[in-house]
Write a protein that holds these residues in place. Structure first.
Motif, PDB file in Angstrom:
ATOM      1  N   LEU A  28      31.908   2.638   2.765  1.00 52.56           N
ATOM      2  CA  LEU A  28      30.652   2.515   3.511  1.00 52.56           C
ATOM      3  C   LEU A  28      30.686   1.607   4.722  1.00 52.56           C
ATOM      4  O   LEU A  28      29.699   1.539   5.459  1.00 52.56           O
ATOM      5  CB  LEU A  28      29.548   2.021   2.561  1.00 52.56           C
ATOM      6  CG  LEU A  28      29.269   2.871   1.339  1.00 52.56           C
ATOM      7  CD1 LEU A  28      28.289   2.166   0.427  1.00 52.56           C
ATOM      8  CD2 LEU A  28      28.734   4.230   1.754  1.00 52.56           C
ATOM      9  N   GLN A  29      31.765   0.895   4.933  1.00 52.88           N
ATOM     10  CA  GLN A  29      31.791  -0.119   5.987  1.00 52.88           C
ATOM     11  C   GLN A  29      31.240   0.404   7.308  1.00 52.88           C
ATOM     12  O   GLN A  29      30.393  -0.230   7.926  1.00 52.88           O
ATOM     13  CB  GLN A  29      33.203  -0.644   6.190  1.00 52.88           C
ATOM     14  CG  GLN A  29      33.304  -1.622   7.349  1.00 52.88           C
ATOM     15  CD  GLN A  29      34.734  -1.980   7.706  1.00 52.88           C
ATOM     16  OE1 GLN A  29      35.678  -1.473   7.115  1.00 52.88           O
ATOM     17  NE2 GLN A  29      34.884  -2.843   8.679  1.00 52.88           N
ATOM     18  N   LYS A  30      31.693   1.560   7.735  1.00 51.13           N
ATOM     19  CA  LYS A  30      31.272   2.061   9.052  1.00 51.13           C
ATOM     20  C   LYS A  30      29.802   2.484   9.081  1.00 51.13           C
ATOM     21  O   LYS A  30      29.212   2.602  10.142  1.00 51.13           O
ATOM     22  CB  LYS A  30      32.175   3.202   9.492  1.00 51.13           C
ATOM     23  CG  LYS A  30      32.110   4.431   8.616  1.00 51.13           C
ATOM     24  CD  LYS A  30      33.044   5.521   9.124  1.00 51.13           C
ATOM     25  CE  LYS A  30      33.002   6.724   8.230  1.00 51.13           C
ATOM     26  NZ  LYS A  30      33.865   6.685   7.092  1.00 51.13           N
ATOM     27  N   ASP A  31      29.204   2.690   7.908  1.00 50.18           N
ATOM     28  CA  ASP A  31      27.794   3.088   7.838  1.00 50.18           C
ATOM     29  C   ASP A  31      26.853   1.888   7.727  1.00 50.18           C
ATOM     30  O   ASP A  31      25.639   2.062   7.798  1.00 50.18           O
ATOM     31  CB  ASP A  31      27.562   4.016   6.640  1.00 50.18           C
ATOM     32  CG  ASP A  31      28.350   5.308   6.757  1.00 50.18           C
ATOM     33  OD1 ASP A  31      28.535   5.800   7.891  1.00 50.18           O
ATOM     34  OD2 ASP A  31      28.788   5.819   5.711  1.00 50.18           O
ATOM     35  N   LEU A  32      27.410   0.711   7.551  1.00 50.53           N
ATOM     36  CA  LEU A  32      26.598  -0.498   7.380  1.00 50.53           C
ATOM     37  C   LEU A  32      26.420  -1.204   8.714  1.00 50.53           C
ATOM     38  O   LEU A  32      27.307  -1.184   9.557  1.00 50.53           O
ATOM     39  CB  LEU A  32      27.283  -1.455   6.401  1.00 50.53           C
ATOM     40  CG  LEU A  32      27.559  -0.923   4.998  1.00 50.53           C
ATOM     41  CD1 LEU A  32      28.360  -1.957   4.210  1.00 50.53           C
ATOM     42  CD2 LEU A  32      26.269  -0.581   4.284  1.00 50.53           C
ATOM     43  N   ASN A  33      25.268  -1.848   8.858  1.00 50.18           N
ATOM     44  CA  ASN A  33      25.092  -2.665  10.060  1.00 50.18           C
ATOM     45  C   ASN A  33      25.853  -3.977   9.876  1.00 50.18           C
ATOM     46  O   ASN A  33      26.381  -4.269   8.801  1.00 50.18           O
ATOM     47  CB  ASN A  33      23.606  -2.879  10.379  1.00 50.18           C
ATOM     48  CG  ASN A  33      22.875  -3.735   9.355  1.00 50.18           C
ATOM     49  OD1 ASN A  33      23.411  -4.701   8.814  1.00 50.18           O
ATOM     50  ND2 ASN A  33      21.624  -3.387   9.073  1.00 50.18           N
ATOM     51  N   GLU A  34      25.940  -4.745  10.929  1.00 50.96           N
ATOM     52  CA  GLU A  34      26.732  -5.974  10.930  1.00 50.96           C
ATOM     53  C   GLU A  34      26.304  -6.942   9.828  1.00 50.96           C
ATOM     54  O   GLU A  34      27.149  -7.508   9.123  1.00 50.96           O
ATOM     55  CB  GLU A  34      26.622  -6.636  12.302  1.00 50.96           C
ATOM     56  CG  GLU A  34      27.475  -7.859  12.461  1.00 50.96           C
ATOM     57  CD  GLU A  34      27.388  -8.439  13.853  1.00 50.96           C
ATOM     58  OE1 GLU A  34      28.439  -8.528  14.507  1.00 50.96           O
ATOM     59  OE2 GLU A  34      26.267  -8.804  14.290  1.00 50.96           O
ATOM     60  N   THR A  35      25.020  -7.122   9.645  1.00 47.21           N
ATOM     61  CA  THR A  35      24.522  -8.038   8.623  1.00 47.21           C
ATOM     62  C   THR A  35      24.909  -7.558   7.232  1.00 47.21           C
ATOM     63  O   THR A  35      25.347  -8.356   6.392  1.00 47.21           O
ATOM     64  CB  THR A  35      22.989  -8.182   8.739  1.00 47.21           C
ATOM     65  OG1 THR A  35      22.685  -8.727  10.033  1.00 47.21           O
ATOM     66  CG2 THR A  35      22.423  -9.083   7.664  1.00 47.21           C
ATOM     67  N   GLN A  36      24.780  -6.269   6.970  1.00 45.39           N
ATOM     68  CA  GLN A  36      25.162  -5.724   5.673  1.00 45.39           C
ATOM     69  C   GLN A  36      26.661  -5.887   5.436  1.00 45.39           C
ATOM     70  O   GLN A  36      27.084  -6.171   4.313  1.00 45.39           O
ATOM     71  CB  GLN A  36      24.775  -4.246   5.584  1.00 45.39           C
ATOM     72  CG  GLN A  36      23.284  -4.012   5.545  1.00 45.39           C
ATOM     73  CD  GLN A  36      22.925  -2.544   5.729  1.00 45.39           C
ATOM     74  OE1 GLN A  36      23.544  -1.823   6.516  1.00 45.39           O
ATOM     75  NE2 GLN A  36      21.914  -2.098   4.993  1.00 45.39           N
ATOM     76  N   GLN A  37      27.455  -5.740   6.477  1.00 51.30           N
ATOM     77  CA  GLN A  37      28.901  -5.928   6.346  1.00 51.30           C
ATOM     78  C   GLN A  37      29.220  -7.376   5.965  1.00 51.30           C
ATOM     79  O   GLN A  37      30.062  -7.626   5.093  1.00 51.30           O
ATOM     80  CB  GLN A  37      29.614  -5.539   7.638  1.00 51.30           C
ATOM     81  CG  GLN A  37      29.593  -4.052   7.912  1.00 51.30           C
ATOM     82  CD  GLN A  37      30.205  -3.701   9.256  1.00 51.30           C
ATOM     83  OE1 GLN A  37      30.851  -4.512   9.903  1.00 51.30           O
ATOM     84  NE2 GLN A  37      29.997  -2.459   9.687  1.00 51.30           N
ATOM     85  N   VAL A  38      28.548  -8.315   6.617  1.00 50.07           N
ATOM     86  CA  VAL A  38      28.770  -9.732   6.305  1.00 50.07           C
ATOM     87  C   VAL A  38      28.461 -10.001   4.835  1.00 50.07           C
ATOM     88  O   VAL A  38      29.254 -10.623   4.121  1.00 50.07           O
ATOM     89  CB  VAL A  38      27.929 -10.649   7.223  1.00 50.07           C
ATOM     90  CG1 VAL A  38      27.916 -12.094   6.705  1.00 50.07           C
ATOM     91  CG2 VAL A  38      28.447 -10.601   8.652  1.00 50.07           C
ATOM     92  N   TRP A  39      27.311  -9.530   4.370  1.00 46.80           N
ATOM     93  CA  TRP A  39      26.910  -9.809   2.989  1.00 46.80           C
ATOM     94  C   TRP A  39      27.778  -9.082   1.981  1.00 46.80           C
ATOM     95  O   TRP A  39      28.018  -9.591   0.884  1.00 46.80           O
ATOM     96  CB  TRP A  39      25.418  -9.561   2.795  1.00 46.80           C
ATOM     97  CG  TRP A  39      24.662 -10.691   3.426  1.00 46.80           C
ATOM     98  CD1 TRP A  39      24.036 -10.700   4.635  1.00 46.80           C
ATOM     99  CD2 TRP A  39      24.553 -12.016   2.921  1.00 46.80           C
ATOM    100  NE1 TRP A  39      23.539 -11.954   4.899  1.00 46.80           N
ATOM    101  CE2 TRP A  39      23.833 -12.779   3.863  1.00 46.80           C
ATOM    102  CE3 TRP A  39      24.978 -12.640   1.755  1.00 46.80           C
ATOM    103  CZ2 TRP A  39      23.544 -14.126   3.674  1.00 46.80           C
ATOM    104  CZ3 TRP A  39      24.684 -13.981   1.561  1.00 46.80           C
ATOM    105  CH2 TRP A  39      23.970 -14.712   2.520  1.00 46.80           C
ATOM    106  N   LEU A  40      28.293  -7.923   2.329  1.00 43.02           N
ATOM    107  CA  LEU A  40      29.221  -7.240   1.431  1.00 43.02           C
ATOM    108  C   LEU A  40      30.533  -8.025   1.339  1.00 43.02           C
ATOM    109  O   LEU A  40      31.087  -8.188   0.248  1.00 43.02           O
ATOM    110  CB  LEU A  40      29.462  -5.793   1.874  1.00 43.02           C
ATOM    111  CG  LEU A  40      30.414  -4.975   1.001  1.00 43.02           C
ATOM    112  CD1 LEU A  40      30.037  -5.033  -0.481  1.00 43.02           C
ATOM    113  CD2 LEU A  40      30.455  -3.530   1.492  1.00 43.02           C
ATOM    114  N   LEU A  41      31.031  -8.532   2.450  1.00 38.70           N
ATOM    115  CA  LEU A  41      32.237  -9.362   2.408  1.00 38.70           C
ATOM    116  C   LEU A  41      32.004 -10.640   1.596  1.00 38.70           C
ATOM    117  O   LEU A  41      32.886 -11.074   0.844  1.00 38.70           O
ATOM    118  CB  LEU A  41      32.719  -9.688   3.825  1.00 38.70           C
ATOM    119  CG  LEU A  41      33.394  -8.536   4.557  1.00 38.70           C
ATOM    120  CD1 LEU A  41      33.551  -8.854   6.039  1.00 38.70           C
ATOM    121  CD2 LEU A  41      34.750  -8.206   3.930  1.00 38.70           C
TER     122      LEU A  41
END
Length: 174
Positions: A28-41
C-alpha cells in the motif's frame, strides 16, 4: 486500514504484527499519503522494538529522517525519538545516540511518553536534564511537540492515549 496488524499488537503477537505491517507497507505504500506512510513506518518500528528486533526497528526508523523530514512530523516527534533510543539501547550500541534520543523524547513528549518502558530510561534522563524552568520539575511537563502525535492511528493512537492519559489532538507548547 491496518486492523489485522493492530489486533496482533493488542494480543501481544508482535512477530505477526510486524509481518502484517510490513506486508501493508509493501502493498500500500504508494497509495498512502505522506502522513500515513510516516505512521505506518512508526508502527513497523514499534512492532519490531516490542519483538526485540532492534535492527529491523532502526531500518524502518532510518527511512523517516531520510525521506520524510519535510513532512513536519518526524523531527521532534516524541514517539520517533523514543523508538530510536529504545532501538539503540536494545542493540547495546551507540549509547550517545540512545541518550540523545531519550532526551529528545522527554523534551518533546514529556515523562508520560516513557510510560510502560523500562523506568531506568526516564530516571536517567530526569537526572541528566534540568527540568523546565517554568515548572522547576518534570512532573506535569507536557512536552513541546506532542502535537506531532496528533495523526497517529490504530494501535499507536491507543498506546499514546493510554500513556498520556488523553487521546489526540494534543496542543503545541512551543
Amino acid at each position: 486500514m491496518f486492523e489485522d496488524a493492530d489486533e496482533h499488537m493488542n494480543a501481544g503477537r508482535f512477530g505477526d504484527a510486524l509481518a502484517a505491517y510490513q506486508s501493508a507497507w509493501s502493498r500500500l505504500q504508494k497509495d498512502l499519503n505522506e502522513t500515513q506512510q510516516v505512521w505506518l513506518l512508526l508502527s513497523i518500528a514499534n512492532a519490531a522494538v516490542r519483538l526485540g528486533d532492534y535492527e529491523e526497528a532502526l531500518s524502518a526508523l532510518s527511512v523517516l529522517p531520510e525521506c520524510y523530514a519535510g513532512s513536519g512530523i518526524v523531527v521532534g516527534n516524541p514517539l520517533f525519538h523514543l523508538l530510536v533510543g529504545l532501538s539503540y539501547h536494545g542493540l547495546n550500541e551507540n549509547p550517545d545516540e540512545a541518550t540523545d534520543n531519550f532526551a529528545r523524547a522527554l523534551i518533546c513528549g514529556g515523562p508520560e511518553i516513557f510510560s510502560g518502558e523500562d523506568a531506568t530510561h526516564l530516571k536517567r534522563m530526569t537526572e541528566v536534564l534540568r527540568p523546565p524552568s517554568e515548572l522547576g520539575t518534570w512532573t506535569g511537563y507536557e512536552g513541546c511537540c506532542r502535537d506531532l502525535l496528533n495523526e497517529a492511528t490504530g494501535y499507536l493512537r491507543d498506546l499514546l492515549t493510554e500513556r498520556i492519559g488523553s487521546p489526540p489532538p494534543y496542543a503545541s507548547h512551543e
